[in-house]
Design a protein around this motif. Structure first.
Motif, PDB file in Angstrom:
ATOM      1  N   UNK A 189       0.809  -1.213   0.000  1.00  0.00           N
ATOM      2  CA  UNK A 189       0.000   0.000   0.000  1.00  0.00           C
ATOM      3  C   UNK A 189       0.844   1.264   0.000  1.00  0.00           C
ATOM      4  N   UNK A 190       2.059   1.175   0.525  1.00  0.00           N
ATOM      5  CA  UNK A 190       2.909   2.353   0.609  1.00  0.00           C
ATOM      6  C   UNK A 190       4.226   2.075  -0.111  1.00  0.00           C
ATOM      7  N   UNK A 191       4.972   3.154  -0.371  1.00  0.00           N
ATOM      8  CA  UNK A 191       6.265   2.979  -1.021  1.00  0.00           C
ATOM      9  C   UNK A 191       7.190   2.136  -0.149  1.00  0.00           C
ATOM     10  N   UNK A 192       7.124   2.322   1.188  1.00  0.00           N
ATOM     11  CA  UNK A 192       8.039   1.531   2.024  1.00  0.00           C
ATOM     12  C   UNK A 192       7.695   0.040   1.992  1.00  0.00           C
ATOM     13  N   UNK A 193       6.431  -0.309   1.722  1.00  0.00           N
ATOM     14  CA  UNK A 193       6.079  -1.723   1.536  1.00  0.00           C
ATOM     15  C   UNK A 193       6.777  -2.272   0.291  1.00  0.00           C
ATOM     16  N   UNK A 194       6.695  -1.509  -0.785  1.00  0.00           N
ATOM     17  CA  UNK A 194       7.323  -1.942  -2.041  1.00  0.00           C
ATOM     18  C   UNK A 194       8.834  -2.057  -1.876  1.00  0.00           C
ATOM     19  N   UNK A 195       9.422  -1.105  -1.108  1.00  0.00           N
ATOM     20  CA  UNK A 195      10.871  -1.158  -0.854  1.00  0.00           C
ATOM     21  C   UNK A 195      11.228  -2.418  -0.079  1.00  0.00           C
ATOM     22  N   UNK A 196      10.388  -2.750   0.910  1.00  0.00           N
ATOM     23  CA  UNK A 196      10.667  -3.929   1.726  1.00  0.00           C
ATOM     24  C   UNK A 196      10.565  -5.207   0.872  1.00  0.00           C
ATOM     25  N   UNK A 197       9.547  -5.258   0.011  1.00  0.00           N
ATOM     26  CA  UNK A 197       9.390  -6.426  -0.862  1.00  0.00           C
ATOM     27  C   UNK A 197      10.616  -6.577  -1.766  1.00  0.00           C
ATOM     28  N   UNK A 198      11.063  -5.467  -2.333  1.00  0.00           N
ATOM     29  CA  UNK A 198      12.203  -5.534  -3.264  1.00  0.00           C
ATOM     30  C   UNK A 198      13.476  -5.980  -2.548  1.00  0.00           C
ATOM     31  N   UNK A 199      13.713  -5.406  -1.366  1.00  0.00           N
ATOM     32  CA  UNK A 199      14.901  -5.782  -0.590  1.00  0.00           C
ATOM     33  C   UNK A 199      14.853  -7.262  -0.208  1.00  0.00           C
ATOM     34  N   UNK A 200      13.685  -7.723   0.218  1.00  0.00           N
ATOM     35  CA  UNK A 200      13.564  -9.095   0.688  1.00  0.00           C
ATOM     36  C   UNK A 200      13.699 -10.087  -0.469  1.00  0.00           C
ATOM     37  N   UNK A 201      13.105  -9.764  -1.596  1.00  0.00           N
ATOM     38  CA  UNK A 201      13.188 -10.628  -2.774  1.00  0.00           C
ATOM     39  C   UNK A 201      14.640 -10.778  -3.214  1.00  0.00           C
ATOM     40  N   UNK A 202      15.367  -9.644  -3.276  1.00  0.00           N
ATOM     41  CA  UNK A 202      16.760  -9.695  -3.715  1.00  0.00           C
ATOM     42  C   UNK A 202      17.627 -10.402  -2.673  1.00  0.00           C
ATOM     43  N   UNK A 203      17.293 -10.201  -1.388  1.00  0.00           N
ATOM     44  CA  UNK A 203      18.040 -10.888  -0.328  1.00  0.00           C
ATOM     45  C   UNK A 203      17.849 -12.396  -0.442  1.00  0.00           C
TER      46      UNK A 203
END
Lengths: 486, 486
Positions: free
Chosen positions: A185-199
């Motif tokens: 819902x928020x940009x920080x959610x999308x940031x967290x998803x991207x970081x976690x996926x790449x991790x």
């Protein structure tokens, strides 16, 4: 040596005079007090413009702020973020098709008055309580994780109050969702998803990780088959096909996407479009599972049929419900716990209070059904209410308790323009029917995808973001997505 | 209904066969073990390429990886980040002149083999210990704040080891620096600075904040007058002039920048250029203070002369020193605590170990002075060592203990190409003298600024980032900087 060795003592002396000027400048609006508890933006005085206080900076609030006449009103926005999120494109940022900043618009670009007019403000804060008797809202500044801030409390007097604080992701009371799943819902959610996926992609390549663990780490589970869940699944499968296969070739065979939905995916769309979406998603490797989640554990989710699903990334998008703030408000509610409004989007029990967007719903007495929690509903309500307020202000009803029994003109009527969703690269659905039962055009395929891109592109607020979205799309096409983990 | 209601039980059955194939594929390199403590990438076997293990992904390591011949070697990179940071442009990202992703380059774009070759890897990990007897490094995966990961331990056998793990920001043992100041070395540092700066700008506008508190919140203090500190101060003052005055007009008179330096700013530059920089900075509103910091408290710094300086943002860039990892290594050191190398950048006491970049220095026995901790030194060393290793590999000396007394050719010689720094918009310094005492061209002003931009622009690794830097510069010029706080 050319530069002076100044001491800060001298510097602080030189600023003493300026500080007097500043005090004069600011005393008009701010009660200068030592104790922060009594800090306030007091009631507007004679000669000042009436003050519209907007809670929230989503589609509804931002559209209202964009269209409000700032020659009539001062605008004060209270929001925990200083930007609006262009939500339809948020799913694309999780995998890097678009960049985060391309879908965020600073509120000052939407309504410049908040940063330039002396009586207009943007406060990075949450509203904690309403005092409708005193025409005041109680606020508290956001406390940032990084900066270890003590929150500040303050009050703002309003002439008109617009509650546009939105809704909250529903968890249906399922244990572990808030702790382990990521909303979108928020940009920080999308940031967290991207970081976690790449991790997870990197961690699965480390020596000693078993095949089973690799498969778990790289299992991306999406719960909820609405447009957000479907679009995210489509983006993810495109990311896997185009980028993971090329750039994470060691682990490419371990990554999978599963979309779990209790009923049908994209239930608001035409039957034919649903079938098309199902076919496209399956073709691109997304497993569609019908099931109901019972429990969310750190590495597994459990379905009601007892199946345990190991996951590395869990994205939750099962719709929205009333936020705790709305729940706590002591005003009559609409069905579903939303703030009850009449046909002019007023909260009828209290003067000068309005509500728009996902947080409001028609009171039962209006006989109208609750509108869906969609960007287009919220935006249209913001536009409508801005017109009403402008009209009211021009007629001298802008100040607190000044509107009385003023005639507000035509009530708000929502006309659905249609729904859109992408299901991966070059594929989208466009359903232009006005209701589920209605007739009208419905399209699927490349043309829809082109309409989808063009429609959202043209709605992006600033030229800056239009340019960045175009450049993002072009570079993703030409060079692939950026997988730097920042 | 068109889509099948699949159960995950069926799905997991269907993947059983694939998992066998995967096990076969991966068993060549990974010892398949249940206990993660014994996880390792074992010694290379007959028929496999020799393995170069690179610790770090800065200028030195990345240049080496770029130029190493992957038809001769497998490359394994161990780094806590998956990208290289284009450090000369990092200061520009703190205020949004450039975006973070424009200055970060994924290592897979620098050396594609790490993501495509079956024997090459990039591990998101830190090296914890060296076992030069066994030709092994001990590693531990990064534990991400967000993901609450348990770090995994593993070992990698090397044929050649290149220590390029860089240096650490010096704090000179001053109390509170690590807790309260932000360094400017990684993308996440720049992100933190940007978030904090935007937060302070907003918090100072909240009702009830006293003038004194406003002034503190908006006092940006930079400690260290080297190129990084000066460039950051210049960017900050440009941000204030161009963006804060327009977009934060309520608080614009409260924001100030102070640069504290114990000696002279830009001490490595020509006298004339230093004077120019001093003049430009002062003109653009940066206060230059000569002082030594004694203590850093949460809201104040104390100088040795007793002055207390309140701050809202504190950026620390006083140079670098050896990292704890380098300090702990049990190998002979160079002056300053760096890893001691000979003229061919070998660590002479142990076979097959080399060191390049900020973490290495010439052993006293070489009679050569320590080279400055500069990107151009590191890059040149990476380039040199890649050539040496390629030559060695071609001659059959690529495997562990195979090089023996092989002739390595010409030793590494560093020739300084000059220094550059910007001091705000359209102003820069270019000093092309080879040493502080040497003669040569030195320029200041717009031409220098143009050279500065062009030089760094042409050095950006990928076309993607070249394009983004150009677009960022253009949009910053046309629309101003983005102040969305993401």
């Amino acid at each position: 040596m050319h530069w002076l060795i100044k001491t800060l003592t001298r510097v602080s002396k030189s600023t003493t005079n300026k500080s007097k000027i500043d005090t004069l400048l600011f005393s008009r609006h701010f009660t200068s007090v030592a104790a922060a508890e009594t800090a306030e933006l007091g009631p507007t005085k004679t000669g000042e413009k009436p003050r519209v206080v907007v809670l929230g900076s989503g589609w509804a609030g931002c559209r209202l702020m964009k269209d409000i006449d700032t020659s009539i009103y001062d605008v004060v926005c209270v929001s925990p973020r200083n930007h609006m999120v262009f939500t339809p494109l948020l799913a694309s940022t999780c995998v890097g098709t678009l960049e985060f900043r391309s879908v965020a618009e600073h509120i000052g670009r939407i309504q410049p008055a908040i940063s330039t007019e002396p009586g207009s403000y943007l406060f990075l804060a949450n509203c904690t309580a309403l005092d409708t008797q005193k025409h005041q809202v109680h606020c508290q500044t956001v406390s940032d994780g990084l900066a270890k801030l003590d929150p500040r409390k303050f009050r703002i007097s309003y002439d008109k109050l617009i509650i546009a604080s939105g809704a909250e992701a529903s968890t249906f009371g399922i244990n572990g969702v808030k702790e382990h799943a990521i909303f979108l819902r928020e940009v920080h959610d999308a940031q967290e998803i991207r970081r976690k996926l790449l991790l997870n992609l990197m961690m699965s390549d480390v020596p000693g990780v078993s095949d089973e663990e690799k498969r778990r780490l790289l299992h991306c589970v999406v719960v909820g088959g609405g447009p957000t869940g479907v679009e995210f699944s489509g983006e993810l499968s495109d990311f896997i096909t185009r980028d993971v296969h090329q750039r994470y070739s060691h682990v490419k065979d371990y990554i999978h996407v599963t979309l779990i939905e209790a009923n049908e995916i994209l239930s608001s769309f035409d039957d034919r479009l649903r079938k098309y979406a199902t076919k496209q998603l399956t073709k691109s490797g997304v497993r569609l599972v019908r099931g109901i989640v019972k429990d969310v554990q750190p590495q597994n989710i459990v379905l009601t049929d007892g199946t345990t699903v190991p996951y590395g990334l869990l994205v939750w998008s099962t719709g929205v419900g009333p936020s705790p703030f709305v729940q706590a408000l002591d005003i009559p509610k609409a069905p579903g716990g939303r703030i009850g409004v009449d046909e002019w989007l007023r909260v009828p029990s209290v003067p000068d209070v309005f509500s728009i967007g996902d947080c409001c719903g028609y009171l039962e007495s209006t006989g109208k059904p609750t509108l869906p929690a969609l960007a287009q509903v919220a935006e249209r309500q913001g536009l409508y209410l801005a017109k009403v307020l402008n009209m009211m202000g021009k007629a001298g009803g802008g100040y607190a308790n000044a509107a009385g029994e003023m005639e507000l003109g035509k009530p708000f009527v929502y006309k659905h323009l249609g729904s859109m969703a992408t299901v991966g690269r070059y594929k989208a659905l466009v359903d232009l029917r006005q209701s589920k039962e209605g007739k009208g055009l419905s399209l699927a395929g490349f043309v829809s995808w082109f309409i989808w891109r063009s429609a959202y592109f043209s709605r992006l607020v600033s030229w800056r973001n239009k340019l960045y979205v175009a450049v993002n799309w072009a570079t993703t096409g030409a060079f692939g997505r950026d997988i730097s983990r920042l």
